[in-house]
Design a protein around this motif. Structure first.
Motif: not given
Length: 220
Positions: A51, A62, A105-107, A169
């Motif tokens: 990320s 996120k 946009k993500l982990h 999440s």
């Protein structure tokens, strides 16, 4: 290139560990290694986070996504696919729109080897011969889920604690197996133990994502 090397052959546990360290050295601005636990025989179980906002906590809003390989020690293709994914992102995140989107946009959590002992022993189960894929508390069979049964292996507990840490999440995950062309969706069982439809409220979404994944695979 690192990508061509990682997909060129099956790498042993030490080679995989060294390669993950090298990955963080090359792509340290978007990655870190987290040891989520240890195997029965004490081998580290390591996850690679990717990320542009590496999570010291879960406050950045996120979504988190997991990719897990090697739950069966003798199904090794997941180790290659997951690290190949990581290398593709490292190689392209500054120039490819999809790679950029994943990083921003993500982990993305890549755990290439959940069962390092099984891989070392060239067997399906872990160091005690337990099939980790069937070692989790079953939410269909166990009315007190997610209460532990007391039979969970160290590798299983490590992954469960890791999932609990990510909490709400965590929006998606995949286990990469090998040996057959099949995609399994949750929950693929019922209390009778027989195979029969048992759709979840998210069934349409899960099937859509599964179909997208299957359609993206090359024909063999």
């Amino acid at each position: 290139t690192p990508l061509s090397w990682v997909v060129s052959r099956y790498h042993d546990n030490e080679e995989l560990h060294v390669h993950m360290l090298d990955f963080v050295n090359r792509c340290g601005d978007i990655s870190r290694i987290v040891q989520i636990g240890s195997s029965v025989e004490g081998r580290p179980i390591e996850a690679l986070e990717i990320s542009n906002t590496l999570s010291q906590n879960l406050s950045d809003g996120k979504a988190h996504v997991k990719m897990i390989g090697g739950i069966h020690g003798d199904e090794v293709v997941g180790r290659i696919i997951s690290m190949g994914m990581a290398e593709w992102i490292c190689e392209n995140y500054k120039k490819d729109d999809l790679a950029k989107s994943i990083v921003r946009k993500l982990h993305l959590w890549i755990l290439p080897s959940m069962n390092p002992d099984g891989f070392e022993m060239k067997q399906r189960g872990n160091g005690k011969g337990v099939d980790l894929n069937r070692n989790f508390p079953d939410p269909i069979k166990w009315s007190k889920f997610p209460q532990l049964t007391g039979n969970e292996e160290p590798e299983t507990l490590a992954l469960m604690n890791y999932i609990d840490l990510l909490g709400d999440s965590l929006i998606g995950a995949t286990h990469l197996h090998g040996g057959a062309e099949v995609m399994v969706i949750p929950f693929d069982g019922n209390k009778s133990g027989k195979r029969a439809p048992n759709p979840t409220p998210d069934d349409k979404l899960i099937r859509y994502l599964g179909r997208r994944y299957v359609d993206a695979q090359p024909e063999i």
